[in-house]
Design an enzyme around this catalytic site. Sequence first.
Site, PDB file in Angstrom:
ATOM      1  N   TYR A 335      49.027 -53.921 -43.723  1.00 24.28           N
ATOM      2  CA  TYR A 335      48.369 -54.701 -42.814  1.00 24.28           C
ATOM      3  C   TYR A 335      47.526 -55.579 -43.365  1.00 24.28           C
ATOM      4  CZ  TYR A 335      49.150 -50.054 -40.653  1.00 24.28           C
ATOM      5  OH  TYR A 335      49.681 -48.559 -40.588  1.00 24.28           O
ATOM      6  N   CYS A 362      53.775 -50.058 -59.499  1.00 23.24           N
ATOM      7  CA  CYS A 362      54.517 -51.102 -60.304  1.00 23.24           C
ATOM      8  C   CYS A 362      54.930 -52.001 -58.803  1.00 23.24           C
ATOM      9  CB  CYS A 362      55.646 -50.605 -60.969  1.00 23.24           C
ATOM     10  SG  CYS A 362      55.270 -50.051 -62.315  1.00 23.24           S
ATOM     11  N   TYR A 391      43.495 -43.128 -42.171  1.00 26.25           N
ATOM     12  CA  TYR A 391      44.858 -43.535 -42.501  1.00 26.25           C
ATOM     13  C   TYR A 391      44.923 -43.685 -43.788  1.00 26.25           C
ATOM     14  CZ  TYR A 391      45.087 -43.657 -37.409  1.00 26.25           C
ATOM     15  OH  TYR A 391      45.182 -43.567 -36.087  1.00 26.25           O
TER      16      TYR A 391
HETATM   17  N1  LLP Z   1      46.339 -41.772 -29.632  1.00 27.14           N
HETATM   18  C1  LLP Z   1      47.605 -42.244 -29.818  1.00 27.14           C
HETATM   19  C2  LLP Z   1      48.585 -42.126 -28.893  1.00 27.14           C
HETATM   20  C3  LLP Z   1      48.068 -43.352 -30.866  1.00 27.14           C
HETATM   21  O1  LLP Z   1      49.286 -43.831 -31.062  1.00 27.14           O
HETATM   22  C4  LLP Z   1      46.821 -43.466 -31.646  1.00 27.14           C
HETATM   23  C5  LLP Z   1      47.028 -44.006 -33.056  1.00 27.14           C
HETATM   24  C6  LLP Z   1      45.555 -42.850 -31.716  1.00 27.14           C
HETATM   25  C7  LLP Z   1      45.345 -41.959 -30.361  1.00 27.14           C
HETATM   26  C8  LLP Z   1      44.682 -43.023 -32.583  1.00 27.14           C
HETATM   27  O2  LLP Z   1      44.281 -44.196 -32.831  1.00 27.14           O
HETATM   28  P1  LLP Z   1      42.867 -44.639 -33.487  1.00 27.14           P
HETATM   29  O3  LLP Z   1      41.435 -44.141 -32.685  1.00 27.14           O
HETATM   30  O4  LLP Z   1      42.766 -43.748 -34.767  1.00 27.14           O
HETATM   31  O5  LLP Z   1      42.827 -46.012 -33.683  1.00 27.14           O
HETATM   32  N2  LLP Z   1      48.086 -46.550 -39.434  1.00 27.14           N
HETATM   33  C9  LLP Z   1      47.321 -47.631 -38.730  1.00 27.14           C
HETATM   34  C10 LLP Z   1      46.957 -46.866 -37.457  1.00 27.14           C
HETATM   35  C11 LLP Z   1      48.071 -46.305 -36.638  1.00 27.14           C
HETATM   36  C12 LLP Z   1      47.567 -45.965 -35.241  1.00 27.14           C
HETATM   37  C13 LLP Z   1      48.782 -45.136 -34.698  1.00 27.14           C
HETATM   38  N3  LLP Z   1      48.243 -44.637 -33.439  1.00 27.14           N
HETATM   39  C14 LLP Z   1      46.165 -47.911 -39.597  1.00 27.14           C
HETATM   40  O6  LLP Z   1      46.258 -47.519 -40.653  1.00 27.14           O
HETATM   41  O7  LLP Z   1      45.495 -48.757 -39.145  1.00 27.14           O
END
Ligand code: LLP
Length: 433
Positions: A335, A362, A391
């Site tokens: 990202y 690598c 994450y």
């Molecule tokens: N609820 C749902 C339905 C979601 O899809 C997500 C995150 C959350 C809650 C929690 O979101 P948060 O509060 O953590 O932002 N891998 C990405 C983030 C993907 C989030 C996907 N869904 C990153 O590293 O930024």
Amino acid sequence: MNPLPEHLSLTPDHHLAIGGVDTVELAKEYGTPLFVYDIATVRTNIRAFKKAFEANQVDYNIAYASKAFSCLAVYEVINQEEIAVDVVSGGELYTAIQADVPAKNIHFHGNNKSKEELELALEYGVGCYIVDNFYEIELLNQVAADYDTIVTVQLRIAPGFSAHTHDFIRTGQRDSKFGFDLENGQALEAIKRVLSMDNLNLHGLHCHIGSQIFESEAFALAAEKLMCFLADIRLETDFVAKSLNLGGGFGIKYTDQDQVTSIQAHIDAVCRRTKELANTYNYPLPEIWVEPGRSIVGAAALTLYTIGSKKNIHGIRNYLAVDGGMTDNIRPALYQAKYQGLLANRAAEENQELYSIAGKCCESGDMLIWDLPLPYVETNDLLAVLSTGAYGYSMASNYNRLPRPAVVFVEEGQARLAIRRETYQDLIDLDYR
Ligand code: LLP
């Protein structure tokens, strides 16, 4: 970061400490790369949500989004803080159950839950299913009928706008794999379908508008869209929602550029708008549910790395390589996420140079931080990268067959292992020859 977040401090030897524990000692004891979570910060973050809802005098439900970081020890903390848990797979569900999260406090998400996953959830007695698509309505109803039970569901709605964030982590816009489209009538059709099912009990609606969002207005707008929709469908179906789930996505501070909005301000905005619309439409105020992940664990952790090789391209760039990289933090590569770092073993020294922090994979894209100001760095210095609690570990991989790091929790001046470091033996344990 300027100034240091509250849970970080300096020891008399000018070492960085987290939760009062010297990071140099942690690195010595547990090795690097190492994730270190300050559990007091996790608790403070959870309590901030509770306090915010209580100040607004609404009924609420907070579910920790496990995808941000899931392991037995983190669920233990979640249990102690008495909030719910959101899981998105059989694996997260299994982990939560093994950690004694009460099944009724588990909310099951996912855009392609398998029959086996649903059966497992039914057996455990999961409290709420966030249903994502028509296929799942039929499947879940059937599985619930097989178990001779009625399950509680929310329907995931795509509210048709995207919050201001990075493209890959938008999930609320129309062109999305998640949820029922509001504008083309699918959402209404889905509600009618669920209401006609014998084994599904429709509790409310859900939406998740994206991640790392700073604007409270985005959450308020999501609440508004769903409340207006609920008022419309009440006319057509008599359905009155008991809950409105606004998902997660509350932004945190990774670098000094991030202008973070307080949890209180986000929740105030959501509650205010929901109450206004409930008044306008004379609609019973639903419970307000949220699913924070990043904002609970993200800023609570840092990653410690040992500096290895150095490469200076005169007049162009100074590279420092660390003993981890995209395998423990894919976010910069995936990202273009930005992080802040500092020299943990000489944390009080003046910055002298710009260094770019490379991982050891690598892959040219395996860079963690570009142009980070640091004191003159030597091989074997210890680098702390901040706000890596969400994450990071949960998206870690074994690319290049790097073992995944250990995870340590510190609380009240004590450290304990939450996840042990993988060994080379772990790496071949699943292999046949
Ligand atoms: N609820 C749902 C339905 C979601 O899809 C997500 C995150 C959350 C809650 C929690 O979101 P948060 O509060 O953590 O932002 N891998 C990405 C983030 C993907 C989030 C996907 N869904 C990153 O590293 O930024």
